[in-house]
Design an enzyme around this catalytic site. Structure first.
Site, PDB file in Angstrom:
ATOM      1  N   GLY A 163       0.721  -1.260  -0.157  1.00 44.85           N
ATOM      2  CA  GLY A 163       0.100  -0.066   0.189  1.00 44.85           C
ATOM      3  C   GLY A 163       0.801   1.259  -0.128  1.00 44.85           C
ATOM      4  N   SER A 164       0.182   2.245   0.446  1.00 44.92           N
ATOM      5  CA  SER A 164       0.755   3.583   0.499  1.00 44.92           C
ATOM      6  C   SER A 164       2.195   3.740   1.167  1.00 44.92           C
ATOM      7  CB  SER A 164      -0.256   4.413   1.158  1.00 44.92           C
ATOM      8  OG  SER A 164       0.302   5.831   1.643  1.00 44.92           O
ATOM      9  N   SER A 165       2.740   4.885   0.527  1.00 46.62           N
ATOM     10  CA  SER A 165       4.044   5.196   1.009  1.00 46.62           C
ATOM     11  C   SER A 165       4.077   6.036   2.529  1.00 46.62           C
ATOM     12  CB  SER A 165       4.708   6.169   0.247  1.00 46.62           C
ATOM     13  OG  SER A 165       3.965   7.213  -0.134  1.00 46.62           O
TER      14      SER A 165
END
Lengths: 433, 148
Positions: free
Chosen positions: B69-71
């Site tokens: 997923g997201s950073s």
């Protein structure tokens, strides 16, 4: 152990002050954890400083923005002074701007805090682009340039479409990069790691924005974190198409890099996309796969009464805002439905000038800047069902806000905003014979 | 520690955040999201389709395949440290920038790059020692009657 240049050793040893020394310490620990042999020089950092979070707010109250920067952006507990950014650094998307005051359940205190953070960080040299798409508002790294970016959709765009080189960085690595101009030279920074790993053969031509989103969602699901190479008679994508494709692939999987031979710069040909390796056997994308992805993205919707329509994830391009405005001309939103178009403030200025913002507002919609409902965890009060043209938002928002989702074309979403009803359906695929 | 009384298994890897702790394992067979996947205030997994949905990892040795997923991954786990809800240690299979940076800023002993897959060899509830100084994960308890 990561090998350091004399310049890097001097920064580590405190020549440029405590903050730079702390940043080098973090970068060395990070590089060693990855097993990086050395650091890359970079002059382009995209990170996040101004978005309030509960932890950041607490640190700010204890010791101001310097404390928050030290702990969150440098992983350092010492009292330090924040120096000017050493290299060009931009702020990614954050909480809603002033334009959101009073129109949604978003804390006024957070909006004030963020404005305060903006003044602090801009005085330190941060470019407040405030967008998940820095490449749409002037931050365009050049081919082969080593950069340090956060934000999965920006990372995949920078690596694949622009041919710049970045890993998926985080708050502390971009914070440290911004005041040292260094980032571990690992992963996507190295040419040997940028070749394709999977071949995806499409039997369909992409007929527009929605098709690129469906295709991206399929590809990410199929390859997860690997590097797909897409072939077939795909047609000519534009900026918004590839923005949507990459964001979808980074949501359903963790794609950071892809190639479309003849379209993306690291892969003029299929052979170039795979380097010395022979292309593996292809995965097929056809009508059945497209339909299955569409059904999966629409599996969370039950009620056809739509109370919220969201356009622009990643942030809408000018062309997308123009499309929404055209679809809304002389129409009025349903009384129970809100429409938000999310875009960077810089693009809103052009939208204002073109008359699009006025058209959208006349119909009852809003053009909102700098963030998105997923970042702020805020949708219009009472939202149960939302519709979007973004595969990424359809993927994330139901989980984050506990609401139902419909995924369709931009025009279907505008239609839902006007009628309050979802009437979308998948148009036939363009099969390549 | 190898062969010590009560030791069932020693997994060899590479320590990436130093330190030595002992506790109970919480094993995820699925990758974990930071943003949209965990709630830092309570130290729980909030991704609805996740096998550990609703489970708290605070004070546990979190054993998982890797980050997805997201950073924002590292920032979310960093927040668990700042809010006192962090896992006791991290043990993961797939080394990526998200997981490496996340472990560093969570500041818990962390081992990765194993010869054997820890997700397959460790079970939730196992008593384990994470010796990140030497890149070892020591699993205590009786050997199960069937091969794992």
């Amino acid at each position: 152990m990561v090998a350091l240049t004399d310049e890097e050793k001097a920064m580590r040893d405190g020549r440029d002050g405590d903050a730079v020394a702390a940043a080098m310490d973090l970068l060395i620990r990070y590089a060693d954890a990855l097993g990086a042999a050395h650091l890359c020089e970079t002059r382009n950092v995209a990170g996040t400083n101004t978005q309030p979070s509960p932890a950041k707010t607490k640190l700010f109250e204890e010791g101001g923005w310097s404390k928050a920067f030290a702990v969150i952006s440098l992983d350092c507990d010492d009292d330090i002074e924040v120096p000017r950014m050493k290299v060009p650094t931009c702020q990614l998307q954050h909480g809603f701007g002033d334009d959101a005051l009073g129109i949604m359940p978003y804390s006024e205190r957070n909006i004030e805090l963020q404005a305060d953070a903006e003044s602090f960080y801009s005085s330190k040299g941060v470019n407040v682009l405030a967008t998940c798409t820095p490449y749409q508002v002037g931050n365009l790294p050049t081919y082969g340039e080593h950069i340090a970016w956060m934000e999965s959709s920006a990372v995949v765009y920078a690596n694949s479409v622009l041919g710049a080189r970045t890993n998926c960085e985080g708050g502390a690595s971009t914070g440290s990069a911004s005041i040292t101009g260094r980032i571990p030279c690992w992963g996507n920074h190295l040419v040997e790691n940028r070749y394709g790993s999977h071949l995806i053969e499409s039997g369909l031509r992409m007929t527009g924005f929605q098709d690129w989103g469906l295709f991206g969602y399929f590809v990410g699901d199929a390859v997860q974190e690997a590097r797909p190479v897409m072939v077939g008679d795909l047609g000519q994508p534009d900026l918004a198409d590839l923005k949507h494709f990459g964001a979808a692939a980074a949501s359903s999987g963790g794609v950071e890099m892809y190639h479309i031979p003849g379209r993306t710069p690291d892969a003029p040909t299929l052979e170039a996309a795979f380097g010395r390796a022979a292309p593996p056997g292809p995965l097929h994308y056809g009508e059945a796969e497209r339909r299955a992805i569409y059904d999966s993205l629409n599996s969370i919707g039950n009620s056809e009464d739509v109370d919220f329509v969201l356009i622009g994830c990643p942030h809408a391009s000018l062309e997308q805002i123009g499309r929404v405005a055209r679809a809304l001309e002389d129409r009025t939103l349903s009384a129970g439905t809100e429409l938000w178009v999310m875009t960077p403030r810089a693009l809103r200025a052009v939208s204002d000038r073109n008359g699009w913002t006025a058209t959208i507002e006349r119909a009852g919609g809003r053009v909102l800047t700098d963030s998105c409902p997923a970042m702020s965890r805020a949708a219009p009060t009472g939202t149960k069902v939302f519709a979007t043209d973004s595969a990424k938002q359809a993927h994330y928002l139901p989980a984050i806000l506990g609401i139902e989702a419909w995924f369709g074309t931009t025009e279907e979403c505008v239609d839902a905003a006007v009628t309050g009803r979802w009437r979308g359906s998948l148009a036939p695929a363009a099969v390549v014979r | 520690m190898t062969g010590a009384a009560g030791t069932r298994l020693v997994l060899r890897g590479r320590g990436i955040v130093p330190g030595r702790v002992a506790g109970r394992a919480l094993v995820s067979h699925e990758t974990i999201s930071g943003w949209g996947g965990i709630e830092p205030a309570s130290g729980t997994i909030i991704e609805r389709r996740h096998e550990l949905y609703g489970i708290c990892f605070t004070g546990k040795v979190l054993v998982f395949p890797g980050a997805k997923g997201s950073s924002g991954w590292s920032g979310f786990f960093q927040s668990t440290r700042l809010m006192g809800t962090a896992p006791l240690a991290m043990v993961f299979t797939n080394l990526t920038t998200k997981a490496a940076l996340g472990a560093i800023v969570t500041r818990v002993p962390t081992v990765t790059e194993f010869e054997d897959d820890p997700v397959a060899k460790i079970a939730t509830g196992d008593r384990v020692e994470v010796d990140a100084d030497n890149g070892l994960v020591i699993v205590y308890g009786p050997r199960p009657g069937h091969p794992r």
